[in-house]
Enzyme design. Sequence first.
Site, PDB file in Angstrom:
ATOM      1  N   HIS A  57     -24.559 -51.620   7.898  1.00 34.76           N
ATOM      2  CA  HIS A  57     -24.853 -52.555   8.976  1.00 34.76           C
ATOM      3  C   HIS A  57     -23.535 -53.128   9.498  1.00 34.76           C
ATOM      4  O   HIS A  57     -22.515 -53.095   8.801  1.00 34.76           O
ATOM      5  CB  HIS A  57     -25.745 -53.683   8.481  1.00 34.76           C
ATOM      6  CG  HIS A  57     -27.144 -53.262   8.184  1.00 34.76           C
ATOM      7  ND1 HIS A  57     -28.160 -54.163   7.992  1.00 34.76           N
ATOM      8  CD2 HIS A  57     -27.714 -52.035   8.053  1.00 34.76           C
ATOM      9  CE1 HIS A  57     -29.289 -53.520   7.746  1.00 34.76           C
ATOM     10  NE2 HIS A  57     -29.034 -52.222   7.775  1.00 34.76           N
ATOM     11  N   GLU A  59     -22.495 -56.137   9.820  1.00 33.04           N
ATOM     12  CA  GLU A  59     -21.941 -57.197   8.977  1.00 33.04           C
ATOM     13  C   GLU A  59     -21.226 -56.609   7.763  1.00 33.04           C
ATOM     14  O   GLU A  59     -20.119 -57.044   7.421  1.00 33.04           O
ATOM     15  CB  GLU A  59     -23.055 -58.127   8.468  1.00 33.04           C
ATOM     16  CG  GLU A  59     -23.820 -58.834   9.562  1.00 33.04           C
ATOM     17  CD  GLU A  59     -25.098 -58.117   9.977  1.00 33.04           C
ATOM     18  OE1 GLU A  59     -26.082 -58.809  10.269  1.00 33.04           O
ATOM     19  OE2 GLU A  59     -25.114 -56.871  10.016  1.00 33.04           O
ATOM     20  N   CYS A  87     -29.982 -59.520   8.199  1.00 37.68           N
ATOM     21  CA  CYS A  87     -31.110 -59.198   7.323  1.00 37.68           C
ATOM     22  C   CYS A  87     -30.817 -59.714   5.915  1.00 37.68           C
ATOM     23  O   CYS A  87     -29.728 -60.225   5.632  1.00 37.68           O
ATOM     24  CB  CYS A  87     -31.341 -57.688   7.302  1.00 37.68           C
ATOM     25  SG  CYS A  87     -30.036 -56.766   6.439  1.00 37.68           S
TER      26      CYS A  87
END
Length: 167
Positions: A57, A59, A87
Site C-alpha cells: 500500500h 503508506e 486501512c
Amino acid sequence: MLLAENNDEYWMARALELAAQGASVNEVPVGAVVVRDGEELGAGFNTPITGCDPTAHAEINALRDASAKVQNYRLNEATLYVTLEPCTMCVGAIVHARISRVVYGACEPKAGAVESARRTLDESHLNWQVEAQGGILHRECSQIISDFFSRRRAEIRQRRKQDSGKE
C-alpha cells in the site's frame, strides 16, 4: 525552508502527485509521503498489483522508503500524509513506525481504520498514540479515486460489450 512546505495542503498535493503515478500504471491511485521538519523522508504509491505484494500500500511503501533513508524503522516526530484513509494493516504499520501524526484526504467507508469502518487509533491498548486529521484536500483525493474506478468500470463494460459481439 518555505512556509508552504510546512503546510498540510502542500504535502497532500505531493501525495496526490504520487497517487497519479500509481494511476498511470493502473494501480488504485493512493499516494503517501512521510515528512519530518519540513523534509520529505519517504514517498510511495500503491503497488500491490505491479509488485505482486498485498502489503504494498502507499503508506507501507512510504514508510519503507523513509525508514531506509534515515536508517531506522522508528520515525518519531514524522507526519504521514496519505490521500485515502489508512486501512487496519497500514494503521498498524503507522503505530509500529512511531509516526506522530497521520493526515489523510478522503475517507474510506469500507476499510478505513481511522474513523470510517474502524477507529483503530482510539484503541487504548496501543503502545503509541498517533494524532489523526482527515479531510485535507478531500475533494481532490476523492476525485482521483472516483475517476479511476469510473474509468475501470467503463473499460469492463466495453470489454463485455466486445466479448458479447463475438458470439
